[in-house]
Design an enzyme around this catalytic site. Structure first.
Site, short mmCIF file in Angstrom:
data_model
loop_
_atom_site.label_atom_id
_atom_site.label_comp_id
_atom_site.label_asym_id
_atom_site.label_seq_id
_atom_site.Cartn_x
_atom_site.Cartn_y
_atom_site.Cartn_z
N HIS A 76 -5.82 1.81 -4.07
CA HIS A 76 -4.87 1.31 -3.08
C HIS A 76 -4.41 -0.08 -3.48
O HIS A 76 -5.00 -0.72 -4.35
CB HIS A 76 -5.51 1.29 -1.69
CG HIS A 76 -6.70 0.40 -1.58
ND1 HIS A 76 -6.84 -0.56 -0.61
CD2 HIS A 76 -7.84 0.30 -2.35
CE1 HIS A 76 -8.00 -1.19 -0.76
NE2 HIS A 76 -8.63 -0.69 -1.80
N CYS A 90 0.81 -1.22 0.00
CA CYS A 90 0.00 0.00 0.00
C CYS A 90 0.84 1.27 0.00
O CYS A 90 0.59 2.19 -0.77
CB CYS A 90 -1.01 -0.01 1.15
SG CYS A 90 -0.32 0.10 2.81
N HIS A 144 -2.86 1.11 6.90
CA HIS A 144 -3.15 1.00 5.46
C HIS A 144 -3.42 2.39 4.90
O HIS A 144 -4.04 3.22 5.56
CB HIS A 144 -4.37 0.09 5.25
CG HIS A 144 -4.59 -0.26 3.82
ND1 HIS A 144 -3.72 -1.05 3.10
CD2 HIS A 144 -5.59 0.06 2.96
CE1 HIS A 144 -4.18 -1.17 1.85
NE2 HIS A 144 -5.31 -0.51 1.75
#
Length: 118
Positions: free
Chosen positions: A90, A27, A78
């Protein structure tokens, strides 16, 4: 624009922990690639460090290119790049680089904060 052309090239790239290229990306590696190529900015390598380089903003103030952080395994674990209309892109651990929606139950449950890179 340039951001969407860039995204087209990266959709479907598989997830790879600590990866940062089209063979596999995580990510924060993906967010780094977006910022380096589109915004000409160098960010930190981890989501927990990237958040420190942002001003925290209200979720309803999100603009294209802002960052969205989620507290999944831990706080700010994240990160993704906001697009428009609640969509963000993402590198998801299960599906690789995908576009998701902030209104999906999973992302509402784990919502952390929104950030604008300083």
């Amino acid at each position: 624009g340039a951001l969407y052309e860039f995204i087209d090239e990266w959709i479907g790239v598989p997830y790879k922990y600590a990866g940062n290229d089209k063979n596999g990306v995580d990510c924060s590696g993906f967010v780094n690639a977006v910022y380096k190529n589109i915004f000409k900015k160098q960010l930190s390598r981890s989501a927990t460090d990237i958040v420190k380089e942002c001003n925290i903003i209200d979720k309803d103030k999100l603009l294209e290119g802002d960052l969205v952080f989620f507290d999944i395994s831990s706080k700010n674990s994240h990160v993704g790049v906001y697009l428009i209309n609640n969509k963000f892109i993402h590198a998801s651990t299960s599906k690789g680089v995908i576009i998701s929606d902030l209104t999906q139950a999973y992302y509402m449950k784990y919502w952390g904060r929104a950030g604008r890179v300083k």
